[in-house]
Design a protein around this motif. Structure first.
Motif, PDB file in Angstrom:
ATOM      1  N   SER A 320       0.803  -1.283   0.141  1.00 46.48           N
ATOM      2  CA  SER A 320       0.019  -0.012   0.104  1.00 46.48           C
ATOM      3  C   SER A 320       1.131   1.169   0.129  1.00 46.48           C
ATOM      4  O   SER A 320       2.000   0.999   0.521  1.00 46.48           O
ATOM      5  N   GLU A 321       0.403   2.383  -0.202  1.00 47.35           N
ATOM      6  CA  GLU A 321       1.165   3.583  -0.193  1.00 47.35           C
ATOM      7  C   GLU A 321       1.716   3.975   1.078  1.00 47.35           C
ATOM      8  O   GLU A 321       2.890   4.148   1.319  1.00 47.35           O
ATOM      9  N   ALA A 322       0.747   3.478   2.164  1.00 43.76           N
ATOM     10  CA  ALA A 322       1.611   3.776   3.508  1.00 43.76           C
ATOM     11  C   ALA A 322       2.328   2.771   3.900  1.00 43.76           C
ATOM     12  O   ALA A 322       3.441   3.365   4.679  1.00 43.76           O
ATOM     13  N   VAL A 323       2.638   1.591   3.410  1.00 40.76           N
ATOM     14  CA  VAL A 323       3.816   0.798   3.429  1.00 40.76           C
ATOM     15  C   VAL A 323       5.011   1.492   2.905  1.00 40.76           C
ATOM     16  O   VAL A 323       6.083   1.573   3.671  1.00 40.76           O
ATOM     17  N   TYR A 324       4.791   1.923   1.794  1.00 39.32           N
ATOM     18  CA  TYR A 324       6.084   2.579   0.871  1.00 39.32           C
ATOM     19  C   TYR A 324       6.493   3.942   1.855  1.00 39.32           C
ATOM     20  O   TYR A 324       7.461   4.126   2.083  1.00 39.32           O
ATOM     21  N   GLU A 325       5.386   4.762   2.478  1.00 37.27           N
ATOM     22  CA  GLU A 325       5.844   5.487   3.198  1.00 37.27           C
ATOM     23  C   GLU A 325       6.454   5.346   4.588  1.00 37.27           C
ATOM     24  O   GLU A 325       7.246   6.300   5.041  1.00 37.27           O
TER      25      GLU A 325
END
Length: 448
Positions: A320-325
């Motif tokens: 998810s984008e949150a994991v990348y962030e």
């Protein structure tokens, strides 16, 4: 970007593949390298016969004969089918520019009837070779390009041509034609490019000091916006210390992140995306005609690597984008340009490696700003010199980089790669420029 400023004068070998960094299929498993095996290599161990005078001349003559034969085909389906490959040769050798121009311009109005892959190839050639001439023909076709990849390449070609008012027209077109554009990685990247306000880059030392994931080494590749100038690679040890030379100076290794197409990182064969990659090992692109035998650092994008592979840990969750962030320092998590690697992974890009080059720098116009680097199909390329008589490796910045990284890595070479654009300037990224940010980053880590 008008690629006439850096086209080839007579390059060594054709960039054959159409995706990633021009390896054909996945990188070959053998031969692969551990850290200790990398450290044992010497330049004299490596040879690539095609870099010799005889090998270069034979390849060039064969390719140019095929180019001229193809351009002489009569107008019809056979020539149209051959045109993408012919235009690749035109760009690579900077040959038959005037002969090929009317053939491409005549093919552009036929784009809506062609498959998406052919559309992409022809539009990429238009962006690389003839943006000014092609743009007026392309803009009326935008409503007839329902696939987002060809549409995005067409939009970037209009931007490269500098058509007046094109940014506002493209924003309106995206909103009208793709109301769900936020769900598409390529369109998200395009809309970021079209944002007139843009975003201010957070402090670079905060990124250089960021743990990413504690206990792993990292390569930081500092690049200029537009990628026309040489960047620099730095190596950070797991303890946060940046490697120095024996004399105490910061270890800096020239590295170019420019694709021949000049397209952004979310587009196939575009520039190396800005953002975070994972490093999973080192291997050799044995079947690749331009990388040669020097081991590359095998980097992977998000999505291309699973979360577990990216983090070098046993994790079962999906991306998810949150994991990348979560890998980034807080000040960088909302900075849109640094999410290009995330968007590139969503868009399906892969095989973006840090490698050397067997292409001779003599193949380029001497005024090319990126020298001594050589553009690629989207990877990070460190310069190398090969003996013109024997094809043996004389010196390699890529081997320097791989061995510097291996000195601070485990045998598996697990770690991270960060590609980040620094301030715009009229020249390459300098060691002094890098050192100022490194010293600030090391001071931040020491104060924690």
């Amino acid at each position: 970007m008008n690629a006439h400023s850096w086209r080839l004068r007579g390059a060594t070998l054709l960039l054959l593949a159409l995706a990633g960094c021009s390896t054909v299929g996945p990188p070959p498993a053998p031969p692969s390298y551990t850290a200790s095996q990398l450290l044992a290599l010497r330049p004299t161990d490596l040879q690539w016969p095609a870099t010799s005078d005889a090998g270069e001349q034979a390849q060039r003559e064969a390719d140019l004969a095929r180019l001229r034969s193809g351009l002489a085909l009569p107008d019809g389906p056979e020539r149209l089918a051959a045109l993408p490959g012919l235009l690749d040769l035109v760009a690579h050798y900077d040959a038959e520019i005037d002969t090929a121009r009317p053939l491409l311009l005549a093919a552009l109005p036929k784009l809506p009837a062609l498959d998406a892959n052919t559309q992409r190839a022809l539009l990429t050639a238009a962006h690389t070779l003839y943006p000014q001439e092609a743009a007026p023909l392309i803009e009326p076709l935008l409503p007839q390009l329902p696939e987002t990849k060809p549409f995005a390449i067409a939009a970037y070609t209009l931007l490269a041509a500098g058509m007046p008012g094109v940014e506002a027209r493209l924003r309106e077109r995206v909103l009208r034609q793709f109301p769900q554009w936020r769900d598409d990685a390529r369109l998200r990247a395009l809309m970021l490019r079209l944002d007139p306000a843009g975003a201010s880059r957070p402090p670079l030392p905060e990124l250089l000091a960021a743990p990413l994931r504690p206990g792993y080494p990292a390569v930081f590749s500092l690049q200029r916006p537009g990628r026309q100038h040489m960047g620099l690679a730095l190596v950070r040890a797991p303890d946060g210390r940046f490697l120095r030379e024996a004399n105490g100076e910061l270890l800096t290794i020239p590295q170019l992140a420019l694709a021949r197409s000049g397209l952004p990182g979310t587009i196939t064969n575009g520039n190396t995306p800005q953002g975070l990659f994972t490093i999973v090992g080192s291997s050799v692109a044995a079947s690749n005609p331009t990388i040669g035998p020097t081991p590359f650092l095998h980097s992977k994008l998000p999505i291309e690597a699973t979360v577990a592979e990216f983090e070098h840990a046993d994790r079962s969750e999906g991306w998810s984008e949150a994991v990348y962030e979560s890998f980034l320092p807080p000040s960088w998590r909302s900075y849109g340009p640094f999410k290009e690697a995330w968007l590139a992974g969503l868009a399906g890009r892969d095989e973006i490696l840090a490698h050397g080059s067997v292409v001779r720098t003599e193949a380029y116009h001497p005024a090319a700003r990126f020298l001594p680097g050589t553009p690629s199909a989207g990877c990070l390329v460190a310069p190398e010199q090969w003996d013109a008589g024997t094809g043996r490796l004389l010196s390699s910045q890529q081997l320097r980089l791989a061995q510097a990284y291996a000195r601070v890595a485990t045998e598996s070479l697990a770690g991270y790669l960060v590609v980040v654009e620094v301030d715009a300037a009229g020249g390459p990224v300098t060691p002094d420029e890098a050192l100022a940010s490194v010293l600030a980053a090391e001071a931040q880590r020491a104060a924690r």
